[in-house]
Scaffold this motif. Structure first.
Motif, PDB file in Angstrom:
ATOM      1  N   ASP A   1       0.773  -1.259   0.056  1.00  0.00           N
ATOM      2  CA  ASP A   1       0.017  -0.046  -0.094  1.00  0.00           C
ATOM      3  C   ASP A   1       0.852   1.248   0.047  1.00  0.00           C
ATOM      4  OD1 ASP A   1       0.897   0.264   2.644  1.00  0.00           O
ATOM      5  OD2 ASP A   1      -0.935   0.487   3.431  1.00  0.00           O
ATOM      6  N   ILE A   2       0.255   2.429   0.189  1.00  0.00           N
ATOM      7  CA  ILE A   2       1.006   3.723  -0.052  1.00  0.00           C
ATOM      8  C   ILE A   2       2.018   3.957   1.186  1.00  0.00           C
ATOM      9  CG2 ILE A   2      -0.844   4.858   1.144  1.00  0.00           C
ATOM     10  CD1 ILE A   2       1.355   6.132  -1.550  1.00  0.00           C
ATOM     11  N   GLU A   3       1.669   3.175   2.206  1.00  0.00           N
ATOM     12  CA  GLU A   3       2.690   3.464   3.311  1.00  0.00           C
ATOM     13  C   GLU A   3       3.741   2.344   3.290  1.00  0.00           C
ATOM     14  OE1 GLU A   3       0.114   2.776   6.509  1.00  0.00           O
ATOM     15  OE2 GLU A   3      -0.827   4.837   6.518  1.00  0.00           O
ATOM     16  N   GLY A   4       3.990   1.693   2.119  1.00  0.00           N
ATOM     17  CA  GLY A   4       4.902   0.795   2.116  1.00  0.00           C
ATOM     18  C   GLY A   4       4.612  -0.703   2.818  1.00  0.00           C
TER      19      GLY A   4
ATOM     20  N   ARG B   1      20.165   2.480   6.195  1.00  0.00           N
ATOM     21  CA  ARG B   1      19.743   3.835   6.454  1.00  0.00           C
ATOM     22  C   ARG B   1      18.270   4.037   6.937  1.00  0.00           C
ATOM     23  NH1 ARG B   1      21.906   8.547   3.142  1.00  0.00           N
ATOM     24  NH2 ARG B   1      20.991   7.216   1.424  1.00  0.00           N
ATOM     25  N   PHE B   2      17.599   3.547   5.837  1.00  0.00           N
ATOM     26  CA  PHE B   2      16.101   3.523   5.834  1.00  0.00           C
ATOM     27  C   PHE B   2      15.491   2.437   6.195  1.00  0.00           C
ATOM     28  CE2 PHE B   2      17.861   6.870   3.313  1.00  0.00           C
ATOM     29  CZ  PHE B   2      17.412   8.100   3.780  1.00  0.00           C
ATOM     30  N   GLY B   3      15.925   1.334   5.660  1.00  0.00           N
ATOM     31  CA  GLY B   3      15.165  -0.121   5.891  1.00  0.00           C
ATOM     32  C   GLY B   3      14.235  -0.177   4.648  1.00  0.00           C
ATOM     33  N   ASN B   4      13.811  -1.724   4.305  1.00  0.00           N
ATOM     34  CA  ASN B   4      13.192  -1.858   3.243  1.00  0.00           C
ATOM     35  C   ASN B   4      11.840  -1.373   3.160  1.00  0.00           C
ATOM     36  OD1 ASN B   4      15.051  -3.031   1.741  1.00  0.00           O
ATOM     37  ND2 ASN B   4      14.748  -5.242   2.427  1.00  0.00           N
ATOM     38  N   ASP B   5      11.195  -1.214   4.597  1.00  0.00           N
ATOM     39  CA  ASP B   5       9.994  -0.590   4.458  1.00  0.00           C
ATOM     40  C   ASP B   5       9.929   0.758   3.891  1.00  0.00           C
ATOM     41  OD1 ASP B   5       9.104  -2.703   5.780  1.00  0.00           O
ATOM     42  OD2 ASP B   5       9.200  -2.293   8.032  1.00  0.00           O
ATOM     43  N   ARG B   6      10.681   1.805   4.538  1.00  0.00           N
ATOM     44  CA  ARG B   6      10.792   3.004   4.122  1.00  0.00           C
ATOM     45  C   ARG B   6      11.137   3.003   2.523  1.00  0.00           C
ATOM     46  NH1 ARG B   6       9.713   6.967   2.469  1.00  0.00           N
ATOM     47  NH2 ARG B   6      10.213   9.165   3.023  1.00  0.00           N
ATOM     48  N   LEU B   7      11.893   1.966   2.091  1.00  0.00           N
ATOM     49  CA  LEU B   7      12.078   2.298   0.310  1.00  0.00           C
ATOM     50  C   LEU B   7      10.935   1.865  -0.313  1.00  0.00           C
ATOM     51  CD1 LEU B   7      15.692   0.820   0.351  1.00  0.00           C
ATOM     52  CD2 LEU B   7      15.030   3.173   0.363  1.00  0.00           C
ATOM     53  N   ARG B   8      10.154   0.836   0.304  1.00  0.00           N
ATOM     54  CA  ARG B   8       8.802   0.468  -0.365  1.00  0.00           C
ATOM     55  C   ARG B   8       7.990   1.722  -0.277  1.00  0.00           C
ATOM     56  NH1 ARG B   8       9.645  -4.512   2.373  1.00  0.00           N
ATOM     57  NH2 ARG B   8       7.951  -3.763   4.080  1.00  0.00           N
ATOM     58  N   ARG B   9       7.944   2.313   0.853  1.00  0.00           N
ATOM     59  CA  ARG B   9       6.998   3.621   0.753  1.00  0.00           C
ATOM     60  C   ARG B   9       7.541   4.794  -0.337  1.00  0.00           C
ATOM     61  NH1 ARG B   9       6.228   7.279   6.367  1.00  0.00           N
ATOM     62  NH2 ARG B   9       4.869   8.675   5.307  1.00  0.00           N
TER      63      ARG B   9
ATOM     64  N   GLY C   1       8.841   4.021  -3.093  1.00  0.00           N
ATOM     65  CA  GLY C   1       8.660   3.637  -4.412  1.00  0.00           C
ATOM     66  C   GLY C   1       6.880   4.071  -4.451  1.00  0.00           C
ATOM     67  N   ALA C   2       6.175   3.765  -3.568  1.00  0.00           N
ATOM     68  CA  ALA C   2       4.715   3.910  -3.665  1.00  0.00           C
ATOM     69  C   ALA C   2       4.347   5.099  -3.702  1.00  0.00           C
ATOM     70  CB  ALA C   2       4.085   3.239  -2.310  1.00  0.00           C
ATOM     71  N   GLU C   3       5.120   6.238  -3.070  1.00  0.00           N
ATOM     72  CA  GLU C   3       4.737   7.696  -3.107  1.00  0.00           C
ATOM     73  C   GLU C   3       5.044   8.073  -4.607  1.00  0.00           C
ATOM     74  OE1 GLU C   3       7.276   9.195  -0.030  1.00  0.00           O
ATOM     75  OE2 GLU C   3       5.631   8.619   1.494  1.00  0.00           O
ATOM     76  N   ALA C   4       5.954   7.608  -5.088  1.00  0.00           N
ATOM     77  CA  ALA C   4       6.403   8.087  -6.520  1.00  0.00           C
ATOM     78  C   ALA C   4       5.262   7.656  -7.291  1.00  0.00           C
ATOM     79  CB  ALA C   4       7.521   7.695  -6.840  1.00  0.00           C
TER      80      ALA C   4
ATOM     81  N   GLN D   1       9.288  15.977  -3.511  1.00  0.00           N
ATOM     82  CA  GLN D   1       8.744  17.090  -4.658  1.00  0.00           C
ATOM     83  C   GLN D   1       8.020  16.211  -5.615  1.00  0.00           C
ATOM     84  OE1 GLN D   1      12.689  18.983  -5.276  1.00  0.00           O
ATOM     85  NE2 GLN D   1      11.707  20.772  -5.395  1.00  0.00           N
ATOM     86  N   GLY D   2       7.418  15.065  -5.241  1.00  0.00           N
ATOM     87  CA  GLY D   2       6.584  14.311  -6.109  1.00  0.00           C
ATOM     88  C   GLY D   2       5.650  14.988  -6.892  1.00  0.00           C
ATOM     89  N   ALA D   3       4.753  15.883  -6.454  1.00  0.00           N
ATOM     90  CA  ALA D   3       3.810  16.360  -7.151  1.00  0.00           C
ATOM     91  C   ALA D   3       4.193  17.410  -8.377  1.00  0.00           C
ATOM     92  CB  ALA D   3       2.836  17.275  -6.274  1.00  0.00           C
ATOM     93  N   GLU D   4       5.337  18.087  -7.907  1.00  0.00           N
ATOM     94  CA  GLU D   4       5.998  19.055  -9.100  1.00  0.00           C
ATOM     95  C   GLU D   4       6.656  17.945 -10.118  1.00  0.00           C
ATOM     96  OE1 GLU D   4       9.638  22.532  -9.210  1.00  0.00           O
ATOM     97  OE2 GLU D   4       8.886  21.639  -7.106  1.00  0.00           O
ATOM     98  N   LYS D   5       7.405  16.958  -9.686  1.00  0.00           N
ATOM     99  CA  LYS D   5       7.843  16.178 -10.652  1.00  0.00           C
ATOM    100  C   LYS D   5       6.982  15.552 -11.600  1.00  0.00           C
ATOM    101  CE  LYS D   5      11.990  14.707  -7.823  1.00  0.00           C
ATOM    102  NZ  LYS D   5      12.463  13.641  -7.123  1.00  0.00           N
ATOM    103  N   ALA D   6       5.776  14.929 -11.069  1.00  0.00           N
ATOM    104  CA  ALA D   6       4.675  14.411 -11.808  1.00  0.00           C
ATOM    105  C   ALA D   6       4.159  15.594 -12.879  1.00  0.00           C
ATOM    106  CB  ALA D   6       3.549  14.181 -10.852  1.00  0.00           C
ATOM    107  N   LYS D   7       3.979  16.690 -12.494  1.00  0.00           N
ATOM    108  CA  LYS D   7       3.496  17.668 -13.426  1.00  0.00           C
ATOM    109  C   LYS D   7       4.829  18.026 -14.604  1.00  0.00           C
ATOM    110  CE  LYS D   7       0.755  20.531 -10.282  1.00  0.00           C
ATOM    111  NZ  LYS D   7       0.756  21.790  -9.726  1.00  0.00           N
ATOM    112  N   VAL D   8       5.929  18.176 -14.218  1.00  0.00           N
ATOM    113  CA  VAL D   8       7.009  18.446 -15.040  1.00  0.00           C
ATOM    114  C   VAL D   8       6.996  17.161 -16.338  1.00  0.00           C
ATOM    115  CG1 VAL D   8       9.408  18.349 -15.363  1.00  0.00           C
ATOM    116  CG2 VAL D   8       8.511  19.772 -13.642  1.00  0.00           C
ATOM    117  N   LEU D   9       6.879  16.025 -15.508  1.00  0.00           N
ATOM    118  CA  LEU D   9       7.166  14.698 -16.356  1.00  0.00           C
ATOM    119  C   LEU D   9       5.882  14.515 -17.373  1.00  0.00           C
ATOM    120  CD1 LEU D   9       8.219  12.073 -16.949  1.00  0.00           C
ATOM    121  CD2 LEU D   9       6.857  10.895 -15.465  1.00  0.00           C
ATOM    122  N   THR D  10       4.741  14.914 -16.983  1.00  0.00           N
ATOM    123  CA  THR D  10       3.653  14.918 -18.174  1.00  0.00           C
ATOM    124  C   THR D  10       4.000  15.834 -19.282  1.00  0.00           C
ATOM    125  OG1 THR D  10       1.939  14.401 -16.199  1.00  0.00           O
ATOM    126  CG2 THR D  10       0.994  15.238 -18.269  1.00  0.00           C
TER     127      THR D  10
END
Length: 271
Positions: A153-156, A184-192, A194-197, A237-246
């Motif tokens: 899920d979105i929380e990883g 540094r972060f653990g797989n839980d944080r890395l999954r999160r 990726g989900a946020e992206a 900065q996910g929201a900004e990156k998404a607009k730029v990518l579109t």
């Protein structure tokens, strides 16, 4: 004869007028005395006895009578799960006083036994029903594991294993063995991350995403249809990156490589 007649005509008739506003009548005084009269000792005893009797009756009705005991459990808000599964996981104490049910314990049983449940509100519905309002986790990504797919899920959070990947949900790949991210972060944080992206993408771009590859917290790559690849960087900065990518995908339709890791300086190339 004229004198007395004239005198009588000159006399003024005096009639009693209405009492002034500041002078209460006798009736008002009597009412005031009744209104503010404090109950005597006998009255206090009667009031106390009535209060005790009512309190005792209320306690008996709630705890000892058959009027307010658990007879039904109902679950709402389910999508993938069934209401019966949720009710079984709650394991409500049937035929016990409704007021004595530990609703927090019931909620913990549901979320621990059903990982797909993100949260559940347990409410008493008088006179004899317990309501379970469920919020299920939804998959943002899936991970391939032992020939099956683990929903994330979105929380990883890994919350369910399914035989077939849900339609439209990208695949998550963690390739972090040579990077310090897990320490540094653990797989839980890395999954999160990726989900946020994936979550920040527009609907049109999200439909084209096939794989989200996470090598470290700062190195996320999106693989799109048509062999296109996007360097996303971190999940910040996910929201900004998404607009730029579109905008970049529309402006450079022939490009195969896109870089929005620094959204203020995006890049696109054919090779």
């Amino acid at each position: 004869m004229a004198g007395p007649t004239t005198a009588r005509r000159g006399e003024k008739k005096s009639r009693p007028g209405p009492p002034s506003a500041g002078a209460p009548t006798g009736r008002r005084l009597r009412w005031a005395r009744v209104r503010f009269r404090a109950p005597g000792r006998r009255g206090l005893i009667i009031i106390t006895v009535l209060a005790v009797l009512l309190g005792g009756f209320g306690a008996w009705a709630l705890y000892a009578s058959d009027w307010f005991r658990v007879a039904r459990v109902e679950a709402t808000g389910t999508d993938v799960l069934t209401p019966r599964e949720v009710v079984a996981a709650a394991d409500a104490p049937m035929d016990t006083p409704l007021i004595s049910v530990n609703t927090d314990a019931m909620a913990r049983r549901v979320t621990s036994r059903l990982p797909r449940v993100k949260s559940v509100d347990v409410e008493r519905s008088w006179p004899d029903t317990i309501g379970l309002k469920v919020t299920e986790r939804t998959p943002e990504l899936v991970m391939r594991e032992d020939g099956k797919f683990v929903e994330v899920d979105i929380e990883g959070v890994r919350f369910a294993t399914v035989a077939t990947a849900p339609q439209g949900v990208p695949l998550l790949e963690l390739a972090v063995s040579d990077f310090p991210g897990p320490r540094r972060f653990g797989n839980d944080r890395l999954r999160r991350a990726g989900a946020e992206a994936a979550r920040d993408l527009s609907a049109a771009v999200h439909r084209d995403v096939r794989t989200v590859r996470v090598r470290s917290y700062d190195s996320i790559t999106l693989e799109l249809t048509g062999g296109r690849r996007v360097a996303w960087g971190s999940s910040e900065q996910g929201a900004e990156k998404a607009k730029v990518l579109t905008a970049l995908l529309k402006a450079a339709r022939d490009a195969r490589h896109f870089d929005v890791s620094v959204p203020s300086a995006p890049a696109a190339s054919r090779s």
